[in-house]
Design a protein around this motif. Structure first.
Motif, PDB file in Angstrom:
ATOM      1  N   MET A 191       0.848  -1.169   0.000  1.00  0.00           N
ATOM      2  CA  MET A 191       0.000   0.000   0.000  1.00  0.00           C
ATOM      3  C   MET A 191       0.894   1.232   0.000  1.00  0.00           C
ATOM      4  N   ARG A 192       0.542   2.223  -0.790  1.00  0.00           N
ATOM      5  CA  ARG A 192       1.310   3.457  -0.860  1.00  0.00           C
ATOM      6  C   ARG A 192       0.486   4.614  -0.350  1.00  0.00           C
ATOM      7  N   THR A 193       1.152   5.552   0.280  1.00  0.00           N
ATOM      8  CA  THR A 193       0.509   6.782   0.708  1.00  0.00           C
ATOM      9  C   THR A 193       1.053   7.921  -0.138  1.00  0.00           C
ATOM     10  N   TYR A 194       0.173   8.676  -0.710  1.00  0.00           N
ATOM     11  CA  TYR A 194       0.568   9.826  -1.518  1.00  0.00           C
ATOM     12  C   TYR A 194       0.282  11.106  -0.755  1.00  0.00           C
ATOM     13  N   LEU A 195       1.207  12.033  -0.797  1.00  0.00           N
ATOM     14  CA  LEU A 195       0.997  13.346  -0.205  1.00  0.00           C
ATOM     15  C   LEU A 195       0.655  14.320  -1.330  1.00  0.00           C
ATOM     16  N   PHE A 196      -0.544  14.828  -1.296  1.00  0.00           N
ATOM     17  CA  PHE A 196      -0.968  15.761  -2.323  1.00  0.00           C
ATOM     18  C   PHE A 196      -0.611  17.172  -1.894  1.00  0.00           C
ATOM     19  N   GLN A 197       0.032  17.902  -2.773  1.00  0.00           N
ATOM     20  CA  GLN A 197       0.469  19.263  -2.486  1.00  0.00           C
ATOM     21  C   GLN A 197      -0.520  20.302  -3.000  1.00  0.00           C
ATOM     22  N   LYS A 198      -1.596  19.879  -3.626  1.00  0.00           N
ATOM     23  CA  LYS A 198      -2.522  20.797  -4.253  1.00  0.00           C
ATOM     24  C   LYS A 198      -3.577  21.255  -3.259  1.00  0.00           C
ATOM     25  N   GLU A 199      -3.798  22.545  -3.238  1.00  0.00           N
ATOM     26  CA  GLU A 199      -4.855  23.123  -2.421  1.00  0.00           C
ATOM     27  C   GLU A 199      -6.059  23.367  -3.311  1.00  0.00           C
ATOM     28  N   ILE A 200      -7.245  23.324  -2.732  1.00  0.00           N
ATOM     29  CA  ILE A 200      -8.451  23.609  -3.489  1.00  0.00           C
ATOM     30  C   ILE A 200      -8.883  25.029  -3.163  1.00  0.00           C
ATOM     31  N   CYS A 201      -8.767  25.888  -4.168  1.00  0.00           N
ATOM     32  CA  CYS A 201      -9.131  27.294  -4.005  1.00  0.00           C
ATOM     33  C   CYS A 201     -10.211  27.665  -5.010  1.00  0.00           C
ATOM     34  N   LEU A 202     -11.067  28.581  -4.629  1.00  0.00           N
ATOM     35  CA  LEU A 202     -12.109  29.118  -5.497  1.00  0.00           C
ATOM     36  C   LEU A 202     -11.967  30.627  -5.550  1.00  0.00           C
ATOM     37  N   ASP A 203     -12.296  31.198  -6.694  1.00  0.00           N
ATOM     38  CA  ASP A 203     -12.364  32.655  -6.804  1.00  0.00           C
ATOM     39  C   ASP A 203     -13.765  33.090  -6.413  1.00  0.00           C
ATOM     40  N   VAL A 204     -13.841  33.947  -5.413  1.00  0.00           N
ATOM     41  CA  VAL A 204     -15.124  34.429  -4.898  1.00  0.00           C
ATOM     42  C   VAL A 204     -15.086  35.953  -4.811  1.00  0.00           C
ATOM     43  N   GLY A 205     -16.243  36.530  -4.591  1.00  0.00           N
ATOM     44  CA  GLY A 205     -16.338  37.948  -4.268  1.00  0.00           C
ATOM     45  C   GLY A 205     -16.718  38.068  -2.808  1.00  0.00           C
ATOM     46  N   LEU A 206     -16.117  39.011  -2.131  1.00  0.00           N
ATOM     47  CA  LEU A 206     -16.436  39.273  -0.734  1.00  0.00           C
ATOM     48  C   LEU A 206     -16.991  40.690  -0.656  1.00  0.00           C
ATOM     49  N   GLU A 207     -18.267  40.812  -0.290  1.00  0.00           N
ATOM     50  CA  GLU A 207     -18.899  42.135  -0.228  1.00  0.00           C
ATOM     51  C   GLU A 207     -18.808  42.702   1.174  1.00  0.00           C
ATOM     52  N   ASN A 208     -18.205  43.876   1.265  1.00  0.00           N
ATOM     53  CA  ASN A 208     -18.142  44.627   2.502  1.00  0.00           C
ATOM     54  C   ASN A 208     -19.516  45.254   2.712  1.00  0.00           C
ATOM     55  N   LEU A 209     -20.280  44.790   3.691  1.00  0.00           N
ATOM     56  CA  LEU A 209     -21.645  45.260   3.911  1.00  0.00           C
ATOM     57  C   LEU A 209     -21.698  46.727   4.308  1.00  0.00           C
ATOM     58  N   ALA A 210     -20.666  47.213   4.978  1.00  0.00           N
ATOM     59  CA  ALA A 210     -20.642  48.611   5.417  1.00  0.00           C
ATOM     60  C   ALA A 210     -20.457  49.564   4.244  1.00  0.00           C
ATOM     61  N   GLN A 211     -19.762  49.108   3.190  1.00  0.00           N
ATOM     62  CA  GLN A 211     -19.452  49.977   2.059  1.00  0.00           C
ATOM     63  C   GLN A 211     -20.137  49.556   0.770  1.00  0.00           C
ATOM     64  N   GLY A 212     -20.657  48.333   0.707  1.00  0.00           N
ATOM     65  CA  GLY A 212     -21.286  47.835  -0.510  1.00  0.00           C
ATOM     66  C   GLY A 212     -20.294  47.541  -1.625  1.00  0.00           C
ATOM     67  N   ILE A 213     -19.028  47.389  -1.282  1.00  0.00           N
ATOM     68  CA  ILE A 213     -17.979  47.136  -2.267  1.00  0.00           C
ATOM     69  C   ILE A 213     -17.655  45.641  -2.271  1.00  0.00           C
ATOM     70  N   VAL A 214     -17.551  45.061  -3.485  1.00  0.00           N
ATOM     71  CA  VAL A 214     -17.195  43.651  -3.619  1.00  0.00           C
ATOM     72  C   VAL A 214     -15.703  43.552  -3.921  1.00  0.00           C
ATOM     73  N   HIS A 215     -15.007  42.757  -3.133  1.00  0.00           N
ATOM     74  CA  HIS A 215     -13.571  42.537  -3.293  1.00  0.00           C
ATOM     75  C   HIS A 215     -13.345  41.115  -3.800  1.00  0.00           C
ATOM     76  N   PRO A 216     -12.799  40.958  -5.016  1.00  0.00           N
ATOM     77  CA  PRO A 216     -12.497  39.604  -5.487  1.00  0.00           C
ATOM     78  C   PRO A 216     -11.311  39.040  -4.713  1.00  0.00           C
ATOM     79  N   THR A 217     -11.387  37.734  -4.410  1.00  0.00           N
ATOM     80  CA  THR A 217     -10.293  37.083  -3.710  1.00  0.00           C
ATOM     81  C   THR A 217     -10.363  35.583  -3.962  1.00  0.00           C
ATOM     82  N   SER A 218      -9.286  34.919  -3.662  1.00  0.00           N
ATOM     83  CA  SER A 218      -9.241  33.469  -3.728  1.00  0.00           C
ATOM     84  C   SER A 218      -9.472  32.949  -2.314  1.00  0.00           C
TER      85      SER A 218
END
Length: 118
Positions: free
Chosen positions: A1-28
């Motif tokens: 049996m082999r164990t593999y170490l995966f180095q890949k992270e799972i990231c998504l591109d999302v928008g984060l809306e600042n409710l106080a300012q109504g501004i959407v900030h794109p981020t991963s």
């Protein structure tokens, strides 16, 4: 049996809306099926003007080896909207030092939204 170490992270591109300012900030965002909360980098949150709310009780942060994290305790939370593929959801995140990533979404978000990942 082999164990593999995966180095890949799972990231998504999302928008984060600042409710106080109504501004959407794109981020991963990092999807972390082992996380038990939503976390935001405190320095980045301050840079984009998210209002931070002081917690009644600070939350200690531990490393995988059980030692206390050098970044200190979580002392603030904040509220914002996460936008992903046309869906908007208001979330509460705990603010801490995340390093190279701005946002971590936990297993409950992953389970609820079940995004297609290539």
């Amino acid at each position: 049996m082999r164990t593999y170490l995966f180095q890949k992270e799972i990231c998504l591109d999302v928008g984060l809306e600042n409710l106080a300012q109504g501004i959407v900030h794109p981020t991963s965002t990092l999807l972390d099926s082992g996380a038990n909360g939503i976390f935001i980098d405190q320095v980045w949150a301050e840079q984009i003007g998210l209002p931070l709310v002081k917690l009644d009780v600070s939350i200690p942060v531990y490393n995988v080896d059980g030692t206390l994290n050098a970044g200190g305790c979580i002392m603030h939370k904040c509220f914002f909207v996460v936008e992903y593929q046309g869906h908007r959801e208001r979330v509460t995140a705990e603010a801490t030092q995340l390093g190279k990533i701005n946002l971590i979404l936990d297993w409950t978000w992953l389970f609820k939204h079940n995004p297609e990942i290539d």
